[in-house]
Write a protein that holds these residues in place. Sequence first.
Motif, PDB file in Angstrom:
ATOM      1  N   THR A   1       0.935  -1.054  -0.030  1.00 15.43           N
ATOM      2  CA  THR A   1       0.017   0.069   0.121  1.00 15.43           C
ATOM      3  C   THR A   1       0.812   1.303  -0.229  1.00 15.43           C
ATOM      4  O   THR A   1       0.358   2.411   0.376  1.00 15.43           O
ATOM      5  N   MET A   2       2.031   1.269  -0.631  1.00 13.09           N
ATOM      6  CA  MET A   2       2.859   2.361  -0.882  1.00 13.09           C
ATOM      7  C   MET A   2       2.237   3.551  -1.559  1.00 13.09           C
ATOM      8  O   MET A   2       2.483   4.720  -1.378  1.00 13.09           O
ATOM      9  N   SER A   3       1.126   3.439  -2.263  1.00 15.96           N
ATOM     10  CA  SER A   3       0.687   4.089  -3.305  1.00 15.96           C
ATOM     11  C   SER A   3      -0.470   4.769  -2.486  1.00 15.96           C
ATOM     12  O   SER A   3      -1.081   5.824  -2.906  1.00 15.96           O
ATOM     13  N   PHE A   4      -0.844   4.420  -1.300  1.00 15.11           N
ATOM     14  CA  PHE A   4      -2.070   4.944  -0.448  1.00 15.11           C
ATOM     15  C   PHE A   4      -1.352   6.357   0.179  1.00 15.11           C
ATOM     16  O   PHE A   4      -0.534   6.311   0.983  1.00 15.11           O
ATOM     17  N   GLY A   5      -2.157   7.528  -0.184  1.00 12.38           N
ATOM     18  CA  GLY A   5      -1.656   8.908   0.504  1.00 12.38           C
ATOM     19  C   GLY A   5      -1.082   9.324  -0.629  1.00 12.38           C
ATOM     20  O   GLY A   5      -0.063   8.941  -1.725  1.00 12.38           O
ATOM     21  N   ALA A   6      -0.695  10.823  -0.322  1.00 11.24           N
ATOM     22  CA  ALA A   6      -0.015  11.624  -1.161  1.00 11.24           C
ATOM     23  C   ALA A   6       0.637  12.936  -0.269  1.00 11.24           C
ATOM     24  O   ALA A   6       0.291  14.024  -0.249  1.00 11.24           O
ATOM     25  N   GLU A   7       1.847  12.446   0.328  1.00  5.01           N
ATOM     26  CA  GLU A   7       2.392  13.468   1.003  1.00  5.01           C
ATOM     27  C   GLU A   7       4.150  13.354   0.803  1.00  5.01           C
ATOM     28  O   GLU A   7       4.426  12.375   1.076  1.00  5.01           O
TER      29      GLU A   7
ATOM     30  N   TYR B   1       7.375  12.857  -0.146  1.00  7.57           N
ATOM     31  CA  TYR B   1       8.568  12.133  -1.177  1.00  7.57           C
ATOM     32  C   TYR B   1       7.701  11.010  -1.878  1.00  7.57           C
ATOM     33  O   TYR B   1       7.928  10.400  -2.733  1.00  7.57           O
ATOM     34  N   TRP B   2       6.391  10.664  -0.949  1.00  7.17           N
ATOM     35  CA  TRP B   2       5.629   9.376  -1.613  1.00  7.17           C
ATOM     36  C   TRP B   2       4.612   9.764  -2.475  1.00  7.17           C
ATOM     37  O   TRP B   2       3.977   8.815  -3.114  1.00  7.17           O
ATOM     38  N   GLU B   3       4.260  11.056  -2.674  1.00  5.12           N
ATOM     39  CA  GLU B   3       3.425  11.289  -3.379  1.00  5.12           C
ATOM     40  C   GLU B   3       3.448  10.794  -5.150  1.00  5.12           C
ATOM     41  O   GLU B   3       2.314  10.366  -5.593  1.00  5.12           O
ATOM     42  N   VAL B   4       4.605  10.699  -5.701  1.00  2.00           N
ATOM     43  CA  VAL B   4       4.673  10.296  -6.999  1.00  2.00           C
ATOM     44  C   VAL B   4       4.339   8.904  -7.198  1.00  2.00           C
ATOM     45  O   VAL B   4       4.059   8.508  -8.207  1.00  2.00           O
ATOM     46  N   VAL B   5       4.410   7.905  -5.985  1.00  2.00           N
ATOM     47  CA  VAL B   5       4.114   6.537  -6.114  1.00  2.00           C
ATOM     48  C   VAL B   5       2.835   6.201  -6.169  1.00  2.00           C
ATOM     49  O   VAL B   5       2.756   5.315  -7.042  1.00  2.00           O
ATOM     50  N   GLY B   6       1.810   7.095  -5.826  1.00  2.00           N
ATOM     51  CA  GLY B   6       0.468   6.809  -6.336  1.00  2.00           C
ATOM     52  C   GLY B   6      -0.671   7.818  -5.840  1.00  2.00           C
ATOM     53  O   GLY B   6      -1.346   8.344  -6.758  1.00  2.00           O
ATOM     54  N   GLY B   7      -0.280   8.321  -4.816  1.00  2.00           N
ATOM     55  CA  GLY B   7      -1.319   9.596  -4.319  1.00  2.00           C
ATOM     56  C   GLY B   7      -2.800   8.983  -4.415  1.00  2.00           C
ATOM     57  O   GLY B   7      -3.696   9.790  -4.688  1.00  2.00           O
ATOM     58  N   LEU B   8      -2.873   7.651  -3.981  1.00  2.26           N
ATOM     59  CA  LEU B   8      -4.343   7.248  -3.953  1.00  2.26           C
ATOM     60  C   LEU B   8      -5.072   7.889  -2.672  1.00  2.26           C
ATOM     61  O   LEU B   8      -4.570   7.736  -1.622  1.00  2.26           O
TER      62      LEU B   8
END
Length: 343
Positions: A20-26, A28-35
């Motif tokens: 679930t790395m793609s869950f959330g958008a904050e 550094y991790w935003e580009v991974v998914g931003g779901l």
Amino acid sequence: MKYRQLGKSGLLVSELCFGTMSFGAEGYWEVVGGLDQAAAQRLVDIAIDGGINFFDSADVYSHGQSETILGQTLKGKRDKAVVATKVRGRMSGDINDVGLSRRHIIQSCENSLRRLGTDYIDLYIVHSFDFTTPLEETLSALNDLVHQGKVRYLGCSNFFAWQLMKALSISERHHWEKFVSLQAYYSLVARDVEYELVPLCEDQGLGLTPWSPLAGGFLTGKYPRGQEKAQDGRRSREDQNFIQFDQDRAYAILDEVRAIADARGATPAQVSLNYLLRKSAVSSVLIGATKPEQLVDNINTVSWSLTPEEVARLDTASEPPRMYPKWMLDFTRLDRDNPQMML
């Protein structure tokens, strides 16, 4: 969907684990998914309908948003899910809010439980080795969490083999709970774990759960030669492109993957995931998705199996260099296999 033991433990997990790395958008991790919550709920429902019972998160993913969203998606289904999350990464500017100290582990576990909306974590994973904190301190704190009922099983990720073996030895000596799994970078284009970590897992009975089995999307085949930066996804972003492999060699491997996929009527992603599922040390392979069609395609991997001949073709195409001492040990054991050879 089939289910396998997680290492030597009695816990049964689906062959595919939904990351679930793609869950959330904050940050550094935003580009991974931003779901957002709605998009994540749709994917979790598809995963559960497909037989997946194993879900993986980490406190650092979007600074806790991933855990919060996952907890919400599993409301009413928590008792049937195996939830893994991780600890080690920096969570704030506080000097002690990082690492594997007793302070940080206990505080992080409490925060993860709150975000996940649960009173226990099925598999608590140390996200990477901490070169500052003594292993005894880390392992003692983890053991306490298990005996308090807040954590049920322990795992580790991104360790050298010597670090993992040392940890297992310390836990055994003190009669503490031991790691039951290793989450490690493993794919057709990156088989480094086979040098030391896979034999260790097989010898000690740890379940291997590969992360980035598609090498950041490379093994889906969506990055044509010379056009990598023109595509959407993590590998097109230099600040996110931390997954390492030899690109020229990887394209040659991908050619073999495509050939098998075409003959099978499958996708390159399915062939690449299927390959790892044929490896005896593997308990479950982590998959990630931002779109329903990606997730469905990944789940369909378990509906068929590569033949031994196809596995052998992929083994040959992706054979890693024979590093020392492997080549020397292969040579010296010849006198066991052929008694006349060394006389």
